[in-house]
Design a protein around this motif. Structure first.
Motif, PDB file in Angstrom:
ATOM      1  N   LEU A 122       0.887  -1.189   0.230  1.00 20.55           N
ATOM      2  CA  LEU A 122      -0.117  -0.124   0.006  1.00 20.55           C
ATOM      3  C   LEU A 122       0.576   1.506  -0.034  1.00 20.55           C
ATOM      4  N   TRP A 123       0.313   2.125  -0.283  1.00 15.05           N
ATOM      5  CA  TRP A 123       1.098   3.637  -0.370  1.00 15.05           C
ATOM      6  C   TRP A 123       1.621   4.344   0.546  1.00 15.05           C
ATOM      7  N   LYS A 124       0.782   3.666   1.754  1.00 13.43           N
ATOM      8  CA  LYS A 124       1.856   4.575   3.162  1.00 13.43           C
ATOM      9  C   LYS A 124       2.633   3.668   3.561  1.00 13.43           C
ATOM     10  N   ASP A 125       3.027   2.683   3.274  1.00 19.63           N
ATOM     11  CA  ASP A 125       3.955   1.331   3.388  1.00 19.63           C
ATOM     12  C   ASP A 125       5.244   2.291   3.934  1.00 19.63           C
ATOM     13  N   HIS A 126       6.139   2.346   4.299  1.00 24.36           N
ATOM     14  CA  HIS A 126       7.340   2.684   4.787  1.00 24.36           C
ATOM     15  C   HIS A 126       8.543   1.650   5.242  1.00 24.36           C
ATOM     16  N   THR A 127       8.596   0.530   4.529  1.00 26.88           N
ATOM     17  CA  THR A 127       9.618  -0.324   4.884  1.00 26.88           C
ATOM     18  C   THR A 127      10.566   0.045   3.668  1.00 26.88           C
ATOM     19  N   ALA A 128       9.963   0.736   2.947  1.00 26.14           N
ATOM     20  CA  ALA A 128      11.326   0.413   1.910  1.00 26.14           C
ATOM     21  C   ALA A 128      12.385   2.001   2.107  1.00 26.14           C
ATOM     22  N   VAL A 129      12.548   2.564   3.224  1.00 22.88           N
ATOM     23  CA  VAL A 129      13.191   3.713   3.297  1.00 22.88           C
ATOM     24  C   VAL A 129      14.582   3.691   2.918  1.00 22.88           C
ATOM     25  N   ALA A 130      15.473   2.929   3.597  1.00 23.35           N
ATOM     26  CA  ALA A 130      17.002   2.564   2.853  1.00 23.35           C
ATOM     27  C   ALA A 130      17.150   2.699   1.434  1.00 23.35           C
ATOM     28  N   GLU A 131      15.969   2.408   0.690  1.00 23.77           N
ATOM     29  CA  GLU A 131      16.117   2.249  -0.237  1.00 23.77           C
ATOM     30  C   GLU A 131      16.225   2.915  -1.310  1.00 23.77           C
ATOM     31  N   ALA A 132      15.388   3.893  -0.527  1.00 25.13           N
ATOM     32  CA  ALA A 132      15.403   5.114  -1.476  1.00 25.13           C
ATOM     33  C   ALA A 132      15.705   6.293  -1.379  1.00 25.13           C
ATOM     34  N   GLU A 133      16.519   5.957  -0.120  1.00 19.98           N
ATOM     35  CA  GLU A 133      18.022   7.188   0.200  1.00 19.98           C
ATOM     36  C   GLU A 133      18.788   6.223  -1.411  1.00 19.98           C
ATOM     37  N   GLU A 134      18.864   4.967  -1.263  1.00 22.26           N
ATOM     38  CA  GLU A 134      20.224   4.603  -2.547  1.00 22.26           C
ATOM     39  C   GLU A 134      19.833   5.021  -4.039  1.00 22.26           C
ATOM     40  N   ILE A 135      18.306   5.091  -4.053  1.00 22.80           N
ATOM     41  CA  ILE A 135      18.400   5.732  -5.223  1.00 22.80           C
ATOM     42  C   ILE A 135      18.434   7.452  -5.650  1.00 22.80           C
ATOM     43  N   ASN A 136      18.184   8.036  -4.045  1.00 22.73           N
ATOM     44  CA  ASN A 136      18.244   9.218  -4.771  1.00 22.73           C
ATOM     45  C   ASN A 136      19.967   9.492  -3.785  1.00 22.73           C
ATOM     46  N   ARG A 392       7.704  12.871   6.068  1.00 21.13           N
ATOM     47  CA  ARG A 392       7.182  13.843   5.366  1.00 21.13           C
ATOM     48  C   ARG A 392       7.430  13.959   3.808  1.00 21.13           C
ATOM     49  N   ARG A 393       5.817  14.375   2.941  1.00 22.98           N
ATOM     50  CA  ARG A 393       6.097  14.200   1.660  1.00 22.98           C
ATOM     51  C   ARG A 393       6.558  15.045   0.771  1.00 22.98           C
ATOM     52  N   THR A 394       5.812  16.121   0.968  1.00 22.71           N
ATOM     53  CA  THR A 394       6.217  17.180   0.691  1.00 22.71           C
ATOM     54  C   THR A 394       5.942  18.533   0.979  1.00 22.71           C
ATOM     55  N   PRO A 395       6.975  19.494   1.206  1.00 24.32           N
ATOM     56  CA  PRO A 395       8.067  19.543   0.377  1.00 24.32           C
ATOM     57  C   PRO A 395       8.909  18.483   0.983  1.00 24.32           C
ATOM     58  N   ASP A 396      10.187  18.282  -0.400  1.00 22.62           N
ATOM     59  CA  ASP A 396      11.024  16.847   0.003  1.00 22.62           C
ATOM     60  C   ASP A 396      10.598  16.108   0.653  1.00 22.62           C
ATOM     61  N   ALA A 397      10.315  15.438   0.287  1.00 19.21           N
ATOM     62  CA  ALA A 397      10.412  13.405   0.590  1.00 19.21           C
ATOM     63  C   ALA A 397      11.358  13.285   1.246  1.00 19.21           C
ATOM     64  N   ASN A 398      11.045  12.973   3.194  1.00 19.67           N
ATOM     65  CA  ASN A 398      11.590  12.498   3.783  1.00 19.67           C
ATOM     66  C   ASN A 398      10.559  11.450   5.057  1.00 19.67           C
ATOM     67  N   GLN A 399      10.726   9.807   4.746  1.00 16.22           N
ATOM     68  CA  GLN A 399       9.844   8.984   5.431  1.00 16.22           C
ATOM     69  C   GLN A 399      10.682   9.054   6.998  1.00 16.22           C
TER      70      GLN A 399
END
Length: 540
Positions: A122-136, A392-399
């Motif tokens: 689901l959209w609000k699943d935030h288990t992939a925080v580390a993976e998002a950071e790697e993409i950035n 935080r979704r926007t501005p500047d996403a940071n889960q």
């Protein structure tokens, strides 16, 4: 074109907790009937772990609730039964799920029916925080194409690739069994049209552009080279998963005999390409260029469109993307939003109700809190809050950031704390509006849709006061489903294009909230407290 006089279309809105079906007359947008069906497993809290921000939904919930909602809506229609000419679908997103080679959701296959990793993330699943950071980090290195420049320059853990990578690392069995990964808004049309080959599932321009890094500049999705650099497991995917996308005024296919029988309507009618709920909701609200349409639900999603020639090379930093045709064909669609909105108020209610027994207690606190909080002045009793309960979704996403409250004292009350949460939500809205304006995209008007916009005068008025802008609240409770119906009418040829369908079928304005200059002056000062609290939270 089809004669729209007595023709109806079906709009399907897959929300976080339930699916809504609405039967809409194509000639004027009149809602003949609607029905809502909850997801049974989700309602029991199965396959979720809120403490770890894991939110998974079993696809069987979608199938069961879908039949119930559609049949329920059709049963409410008076004789003669309406002629359904087409179907439109919107869903939450980014909510990807793995599918088998035949297009079946993996969690419906033997061996995977109880594995949360095989279900819809689901959209609000935030288990992939580390993976998002790697993409950035990978995009910031500069040795590859900057694939995140059209999604605000920051990739979120709420989105497609981060979630897929998380499963690839955490559950290789599921990852190897998946022939492809599809957004929920692509899965439902494929299901309804009888697609039996995962490679033939039609992909939504909306979902692909805002969450999967699809863009015409690089002719589709990120390259295999980039995916392999991110993690070799992604390089083993059938690359590219897809290249073509379609806008939602086009057909994904035609309703299969199986699903026509389940619904009790004609087979072969067009099913429009799916999109995210907020994007279709904006169309249901009659979005025009530079109108910010706020879908106010469990989270908020803020949608704006602008002509490409006026946008030019402008790239708005820290939002959820700008994609050609993602909302209305021929326009750039912009998306922003807040990760928690209604969820924050529901959380506060659940805290206050802890330990209570009896079903009569449930659902009774928010109206009382609102009535008392409405009598308090701006700033209440000095309490201040930060609205980042789900990051935080926007501005500047940071889960990774968290919400806060300050200024608590022995005189603090439940209504004053509730009001502090309302004001924090409004300040988060102001930060989004300021980001658009500061980056060169004007916000000329604001509209609110959804249950919170219609039911909570306090929230709408505080937002108007904080922003010092008028806010129009749209009449329909089913703006997202109505938007899906507008796309259904276009895909079915009932209307010539989205502009014509929107003009005929949009929901009117129910009421307008006008800012109080005195309240705005007070909120201007409190907004400084909000920004200082946010700056402190970012240091933790």
């Amino acid at each position: 074109m089809v004669d729209s006089g007595n023709t109806c279309v079906l709009g399907l809105d897959f929300g976080s907790d339930s699916v809504r079906a609405v039967v809409v007359r194509a000639s004027d947008g009149y809602e003949l009937a609607s029905s809502v069906a909850e997801y049974p497993r989700w309602a029991e809290g199965r396959f979720c772990n809120p403490a770890h921000q894991q939110y998974r939904q079993h696809p069987a919930d979608y199938l069961e609730a879908l039949v119930s909602a559609v049949r329920g809506a059709l049963a409410k229609c008076k004789d003669p039964a309406p002629r359904i000419a087409g179907i439109g679908v919107d869903t939450t997103g980014s909510s990807p799920l793995p599918v088998a080679a035949d297009g079946t959701a993996l969690a419906l296959k033997d061996g995977f029916t109880t594995d949360p990793d095989a279900m819809c993330i689901l959209w609000k699943d935030h288990t992939a925080v580390a993976e998002a950071e790697e993409i950035n980090t990978l995009c910031a290195r500069g040795d590859h194409e900057d694939y995140i420049r059209y999604v605000g320059g920051i990739y979120s853990s709420e989105w497609y690739w981060a979630k897929i990578l998380k499963i690839g690392r955490a559950n290789p069995t599921v990852f190897r069994a998946a022939a492809s990964w599809v957004e929920l808004c692509d899965y439902i049309p494929a299901l309804l049209t009888g697609v039996d080959d995962a490679s033939k599932i039609v992909r939504s321009r909306c979902a692909a552009g805002h969450k999967a890094l699809w863009h015409p500049d690089w002719n589709g999705l990120p390259s295999r080279e980039w995916l392999t650099a991110l993690d070799p497991c992604l390089g083993n995917l059938a690359t590219p998963l897809y290249t073509e996308t379609r806008t939602s005024d086009q057909q994904a296919g035609r309703l299969s005999l199986e699903w026509a029988g389940r619904f009790g309507i004609d087979a072969g009618i067009p099913v429009a390409v799916g999109a995210f709920d907020c994007h279709m909701g904006a169309v249901g609200a009659g979005i025009e260029p530079y109108t910010l349409v706020r879908v106010m639900g469990t989270s908020t999603c803020d949608i704006l469109i602008a002509p490409p020639d006026e946008v030019g090379g402008t790239l708005v930093k820290g939002i959820c993307g700008q994609v050609p045709g993602s909302v209305v064909p021929g326009y750039i669609g912009f998306e922003a939003g807040q990760s928690s909105f209604g969820d924050a108020f529901a959380w506060f209610e659940s805290i206050l109700q802890w330990g209570r027994n009896g079903t009569g207690q449930k659902g009774s606190l928010l109206p009382a809190l609102e009535a008392e909080a409405k009598e308090l002045p701006p700033g209440a009793l000095g309490e201040r809050a930060l609205d980042w309960l789900n990051g935080r979704r926007t501005p500047d996403a940071n889960q990774k950031v968290r919400a806060m409250m300050s200024g608590l004292h022995l005189g603090s009350t439940a209504p004053s704390l509730y009001r502090a949460l309302v004001e924090a939500a409004a300040f988060g809205t102001r930060a989004i509006v300021e980001r658009f304006v500061d980056e060169g995209i004007p916000v000329k008007s604001i509209a609110g849709i959804g249950g919170i916009a219609r039911k909570s005068d306090l929230i709408s008025q505080v937002c108007a006061d904080v922003l010092n802008r008028e806010i129009d609240v749209i009449e329909s409770d089913q703006a997202c489903a109505r938007g899906a119906a507008i796309f259904a009418a276009t895909a079915a040829g009932v209307h010539s294009d989205i502009g014509a369908a929107k003009s005929a079928m949009l929901s009117p304005v129910e009421k307008t909230f006008r800012p109080d200059p005195q309240a705005h002056a007070i909120f201007d000062g409190i907004y400084g407290d909000y920004k200082r609290l946010g700056a402190f939270a970012n240091t933790l």
